[in-house]
Enzyme design. Sequence first.
Site, mmCIF file in Angstrom:
data_model
loop_
_atom_site.group_PDB
_atom_site.id
_atom_site.type_symbol
_atom_site.label_atom_id
_atom_site.label_comp_id
_atom_site.label_asym_id
_atom_site.label_seq_id
_atom_site.Cartn_x
_atom_site.Cartn_y
_atom_site.Cartn_z
ATOM 1 N N SER A 145 38.203 38.066 37.803
ATOM 2 C CA SER A 145 38.348 38.950 36.640
ATOM 3 C C SER A 145 38.963 40.267 37.077
ATOM 4 O O SER A 145 38.745 40.726 38.208
ATOM 5 C CB SER A 145 36.999 39.241 35.992
ATOM 6 O OG SER A 145 37.132 40.221 34.965
ATOM 7 N N TYR A 158 28.202 41.782 36.237
ATOM 8 C CA TYR A 158 29.235 40.748 36.062
ATOM 9 C C TYR A 158 30.411 40.999 37.002
ATOM 10 O O TYR A 158 30.905 40.069 37.653
ATOM 11 C CB TYR A 158 29.715 40.757 34.610
ATOM 12 C CG TYR A 158 30.872 39.822 34.342
ATOM 13 C CD1 TYR A 158 30.658 38.468 34.148
ATOM 14 C CD2 TYR A 158 32.179 40.314 34.271
ATOM 15 C CE1 TYR A 158 31.720 37.609 33.903
ATOM 16 C CE2 TYR A 158 33.238 39.465 34.026
ATOM 17 C CZ TYR A 158 33.008 38.115 33.829
ATOM 18 O OH TYR A 158 34.065 37.261 33.589
#
Length: 256
Positions: A145, A158
């Site tokens: 990500s 995350y």
Amino acid sequence: MGERLHDKTALVTGSTSNIGRAIAEAFAAEGAHVIVSGRDRERAAQVVEGIRAAGGRADFLVADLDGSAEASRDLAERARRSLGGHIDILVNNAGIYPGSVTTATDEETFDRVYAVNVKAPFFLTAAVAPAMAEAGGGSIINLGSWVARLGIPVGALYSSTKGAMETLTRAWAAEFGPRGVRVNAISPGVILPHTTEGNEPHPGEIMMKGTPAGEVGSPDAIARAAVWLAGDEASFVHGSVVDVDGGRVGAAVIAA
């Protein structure tokens, strides 16, 4: 139907929606036999039916990748049986995103996110990569990500799991690459599956202001990159993290 993944077999985790679904559909459209996996049987049925209606090959395996080695090994074995004995391509896509800040994150949430986002793909790769090597090679694609490399004030937990997956990508490339298994990752930017309704912009759209793309991406953009990494065109690509993020982490456009 394309031929870039003709006669290949693929397991895509978390592929009942969004990015995972787009990857499964793209793989099938290029000739791969795809295992769609996830927890939602109803959504999975829609994905499989759509692939088959388009002339592709797909089956569904229910899986709750809770981080236990047993759950990952079980999915790997069931996928091998369903795919005729071998897996050519593994996509570690399944993940969860709690958006809370550090001070609001409890230990139970911390453990659950690391279990799903890091432990599950770790043990799934451990269960799949050696068999790939014995069969002559394969391709493993992890999902990273953009927030793993560009700090934002929400979502530290995350972000750290995606940083771990990008590090594992390089380590696994060194570990399994000499045995014929290519390991790479895709780092998506802000991806939205549907057009935002209403007058207020989606927060993701705001995040993409000042980037070269100037707008959010779609799951199809990630799927196209996955097809490339999975196929022979990327045969010389090992240990790379491919940014598909509209330039979010690599460039800034200064508005006048």
